[in-house]
Design an enzyme around this catalytic site. Sequence first.
Site, PDB file in Angstrom:
ATOM      1  N   ASP A 227       1.013   0.632  -0.221  1.00  0.00           N
ATOM      2  CA  ASP A 227       0.749   1.059   1.156  1.00  0.00           C
ATOM      3  C   ASP A 227      -0.235   0.112   1.839  1.00  0.00           C
ATOM      4  O   ASP A 227      -1.273  -0.226   1.269  1.00  0.00           O
ATOM      5  CB  ASP A 227       0.101   2.448   1.180  1.00  0.00           C
ATOM      6  CG  ASP A 227       0.860   3.493   0.372  1.00  0.00           C
ATOM      7  OD1 ASP A 227       1.465   3.145  -0.650  1.00  0.00           O
ATOM      8  OD2 ASP A 227       0.808   4.672   0.764  1.00  0.00           O
ATOM      9  N   HIS A 229      -0.670   0.809   5.488  1.00  0.00           N
ATOM     10  CA  HIS A 229      -1.141   1.819   6.461  1.00  0.00           C
ATOM     11  C   HIS A 229      -1.893   1.266   7.673  1.00  0.00           C
ATOM     12  O   HIS A 229      -3.019   1.662   7.962  1.00  0.00           O
ATOM     13  CB  HIS A 229      -2.036   2.832   5.748  1.00  0.00           C
ATOM     14  CG  HIS A 229      -1.275   3.981   5.154  1.00  0.00           C
ATOM     15  ND1 HIS A 229      -0.462   4.803   5.908  1.00  0.00           N
ATOM     16  CD2 HIS A 229      -1.204   4.440   3.883  1.00  0.00           C
ATOM     17  CE1 HIS A 229       0.084   5.720   5.124  1.00  0.00           C
ATOM     18  NE2 HIS A 229      -0.338   5.511   3.881  1.00  0.00           N
ATOM     19  N   ASP A 256       5.081   2.888   3.576  1.00  0.00           N
ATOM     20  CA  ASP A 256       3.840   3.266   4.280  1.00  0.00           C
ATOM     21  C   ASP A 256       3.152   2.058   4.894  1.00  0.00           C
ATOM     22  O   ASP A 256       2.000   1.747   4.622  1.00  0.00           O
ATOM     23  CB  ASP A 256       2.887   4.058   3.366  1.00  0.00           C
ATOM     24  CG  ASP A 256       3.314   5.514   3.203  1.00  0.00           C
ATOM     25  OD1 ASP A 256       4.463   5.836   3.584  1.00  0.00           O
ATOM     26  OD2 ASP A 256       2.524   6.324   2.715  1.00  0.00           O
ATOM     27  N   ASP A 259       0.860   4.177  10.343  1.00  0.00           N
ATOM     28  CA  ASP A 259       0.065   5.423  10.387  1.00  0.00           C
ATOM     29  C   ASP A 259      -1.313   5.217   9.774  1.00  0.00           C
ATOM     30  O   ASP A 259      -1.539   4.338   8.942  1.00  0.00           O
ATOM     31  CB  ASP A 259       0.764   6.593   9.682  1.00  0.00           C
ATOM     32  CG  ASP A 259       1.882   7.206  10.509  1.00  0.00           C
ATOM     33  OD1 ASP A 259       1.852   7.037  11.745  1.00  0.00           O
ATOM     34  OD2 ASP A 259       2.775   7.839   9.936  1.00  0.00           O
ATOM     35  N   ARG A 260      -2.229   6.118  10.167  1.00  0.00           N
ATOM     36  CA  ARG A 260      -3.632   6.103   9.696  1.00  0.00           C
ATOM     37  C   ARG A 260      -4.397   4.928  10.302  1.00  0.00           C
ATOM     38  O   ARG A 260      -5.225   5.114  11.159  1.00  0.00           O
ATOM     39  CB  ARG A 260      -3.722   6.068   8.165  1.00  0.00           C
ATOM     40  CG  ARG A 260      -3.137   7.305   7.492  1.00  0.00           C
ATOM     41  CD  ARG A 260      -4.100   8.453   7.582  1.00  0.00           C
ATOM     42  NE  ARG A 260      -3.643   9.621   6.842  1.00  0.00           N
ATOM     43  CZ  ARG A 260      -4.320  10.761   6.798  1.00  0.00           C
ATOM     44  NH1 ARG A 260      -5.452  10.900   7.429  1.00  0.00           N
ATOM     45  NH2 ARG A 260      -3.853  11.766   6.113  1.00  0.00           N
ATOM     46  N   ASN A 288       7.103   7.583   2.752  1.00  0.00           N
ATOM     47  CA  ASN A 288       7.182   8.888   3.427  1.00  0.00           C
ATOM     48  C   ASN A 288       6.644   8.820   4.858  1.00  0.00           C
ATOM     49  O   ASN A 288       6.961   9.681   5.684  1.00  0.00           O
ATOM     50  CB  ASN A 288       6.438   9.961   2.627  1.00  0.00           C
ATOM     51  CG  ASN A 288       4.963   9.668   2.479  1.00  0.00           C
ATOM     52  OD1 ASN A 288       4.579   8.610   1.969  1.00  0.00           O
ATOM     53  ND2 ASN A 288       4.117  10.580   2.930  1.00  0.00           N
ATOM     54  N   HIS A 289       5.843   7.780   5.182  1.00  0.00           N
ATOM     55  CA  HIS A 289       5.328   7.662   6.553  1.00  0.00           C
ATOM     56  C   HIS A 289       6.276   6.919   7.485  1.00  0.00           C
ATOM     57  O   HIS A 289       5.993   6.844   8.687  1.00  0.00           O
ATOM     58  CB  HIS A 289       3.943   7.007   6.563  1.00  0.00           C
ATOM     59  CG  HIS A 289       2.848   7.997   6.349  1.00  0.00           C
ATOM     60  ND1 HIS A 289       2.166   8.602   7.386  1.00  0.00           N
ATOM     61  CD2 HIS A 289       2.346   8.539   5.218  1.00  0.00           C
ATOM     62  CE1 HIS A 289       1.280   9.452   6.899  1.00  0.00           C
ATOM     63  NE2 HIS A 289       1.372   9.440   5.580  1.00  0.00           N
ATOM     64  N   HIS A 337       8.661   4.135  -3.491  1.00  0.00           N
ATOM     65  CA  HIS A 337       7.380   4.498  -2.879  1.00  0.00           C
ATOM     66  C   HIS A 337       6.688   5.658  -3.591  1.00  0.00           C
ATOM     67  O   HIS A 337       5.510   5.587  -3.932  1.00  0.00           O
ATOM     68  CB  HIS A 337       7.577   4.854  -1.400  1.00  0.00           C
ATOM     69  CG  HIS A 337       6.292   5.246  -0.746  1.00  0.00           C
ATOM     70  ND1 HIS A 337       5.298   4.332  -0.463  1.00  0.00           N
ATOM     71  CD2 HIS A 337       5.790   6.459  -0.379  1.00  0.00           C
ATOM     72  CE1 HIS A 337       4.260   4.957   0.069  1.00  0.00           C
ATOM     73  NE2 HIS A 337       4.535   6.245   0.137  1.00  0.00           N
ATOM     74  N   ARG A 385       0.859  17.834  -2.896  1.00  0.00           N
ATOM     75  CA  ARG A 385       1.049  17.581  -1.466  1.00  0.00           C
ATOM     76  C   ARG A 385       1.821  18.692  -0.769  1.00  0.00           C
ATOM     77  O   ARG A 385       1.890  18.715   0.460  1.00  0.00           O
ATOM     78  CB  ARG A 385       1.837  16.284  -1.274  1.00  0.00           C
ATOM     79  CG  ARG A 385       1.173  15.071  -1.849  1.00  0.00           C
ATOM     80  CD  ARG A 385       2.108  13.880  -1.791  1.00  0.00           C
ATOM     81  NE  ARG A 385       1.593  12.747  -2.535  1.00  0.00           N
ATOM     82  CZ  ARG A 385       0.817  11.799  -2.020  1.00  0.00           C
ATOM     83  NH1 ARG A 385       0.462  11.850  -0.770  1.00  0.00           N
ATOM     84  NH2 ARG A 385       0.392  10.796  -2.775  1.00  0.00           N
ATOM     85  N   HIS A 412       1.908   5.101  -2.795  1.00  0.00           N
ATOM     86  CA  HIS A 412       1.786   6.482  -2.304  1.00  0.00           C
ATOM     87  C   HIS A 412       0.439   7.151  -2.544  1.00  0.00           C
ATOM     88  O   HIS A 412       0.152   8.164  -1.939  1.00  0.00           O
ATOM     89  CB  HIS A 412       2.921   7.300  -2.955  1.00  0.00           C
ATOM     90  CG  HIS A 412       3.223   8.639  -2.365  1.00  0.00           C
ATOM     91  ND1 HIS A 412       3.217   8.906  -1.014  1.00  0.00           N
ATOM     92  CD2 HIS A 412       3.568   9.805  -2.953  1.00  0.00           C
ATOM     93  CE1 HIS A 412       3.568  10.172  -0.813  1.00  0.00           C
ATOM     94  NE2 HIS A 412       3.769  10.738  -1.972  1.00  0.00           N
TER      95      HIS A 412
END
Length: 483
Positions: A227, A229, A256, A259-260, A288-289, A337, A385, A412
Amino acid sequence: MGDSSNSNVLKAEELKLRANEAFKANKFSQAVDLYDQAIDLNSSNAVYWANRAFAHTKLEEYGSAVQDATKAIEIDPRYSKGYYRRGAAYLAMGKFKEALKDFQQVKRICPNDPDATRKLKECEKAVQKIRFEEAISVGDTERRSIADSLDYHIIEVESQYTGARIDGDTITLDFVKQMLDDFKKQRCIHKRYALQIVLQARDLLRSVPSLVDVDVPNGCHFTVCGDVHGQYFDLLNIFELNGLPSEDNPYLFNGDFVDRGSFSLEIILTLFAFKCLYPTGMYLARGNHESKSMNKIYGFEGEVKSKLSDTFVELFAEVFCCLPLAHVINKKVFVCHGGLFSVDGVKLSDIKAIDRFCEPPEEGLMCEILWSDPRPQLGRGPSKRGVGLSFGADVTKRFLDDNNLDLVVRSHEVKDEGYEIMHDGKLITVFSAPNYCDQMGNKGAFIRFSAPDLKPDIVSFSAVPHPDVKPMAYANNFLRMFQ
């Protein structure tokens, strides 16, 4: 008996104070461990459960946070923080309707609390917006491709534009280098070129299978990153440490991308541009993002609207559905991922056969490959999660044996050193966003594999400075209140 139970209560209180200190220092895993010990000594204190729920939320373990907050509410149905923590966890999962019920309860218990009133109003607005969007949305089968209706050739570039330019239809290394430099100075590229990059990347991505075989010739190497991000300046640092992507220096970024972090657009345009420049020098997997529901909450949608336009939000959502789900390096190393599956016997051919051109479903192979996590215990269990599952070393071993593979690499999860080796050395987690969200203090890492032996060479690295733009700067207003 009385003395011993009294001493347990005192010990538990001391552990709670230590856990609170760890939490304040952003040591959330340590905080969870200390709250665990406090709960073992005194499980009837709602505060311990609610505090542990908050620590789980910080670790993105929203399923565990909901369970803990629910326990706090069972112990004390008038404890407003229990509802508050559960509402925040539901919110982070995108379950706005459940969150709304919990914030309504907080307001009932604390009618004069201005903070509770404000959050309830924001939540009501968010739920109304979602209901409206659901009402006007069309089903996947009726949805027309936005990409097919867009043509970058007809967009004019104003003479006063001084940024990176593409001449004609071919993306060059000179253009990419100038674009990287523009991004470094916080300048966006022209919409025409952004559109060209995304449309050309889409053509390449949708032509590959859901599971991609990667061939690394003897004497050559291949780098896997986890990731990133939206941490653009850390991505540039990876390229400093390990070289720019090229046919001779190929990379796989394992989901990923966005995001963030608040430089997600710069990241995705960089990775897509390298994909166009070197189709076998840049491999990209879905995380997943890379999904509408996550992008709506965690910043990418807001960032794209702010830096480009609403049309690009739709376009990225469509292109993310073209990203493959897994890669296999030299028929030996399986890379995805999230992780493995709720059933045994899944073959690589089953993964290749997944129809991935959709938003990720809430169950099944595609959901699990994006969301699951390994665990130290054997067997399978629920996910921390609240989506996917957790799986043990026996599950990993059977999957590898069934498919004649040697190793699983996945991402992840934040790891202190940027990586973690588990499951008797058969599974490696790699995470490439150091000091995640400017607060976790973790290192990032990447893995270099050299053929023919494909022994993983793991390189850890620290975060580098970035401009003063906070993580989540473009995130859903409501979610930012809980960060």
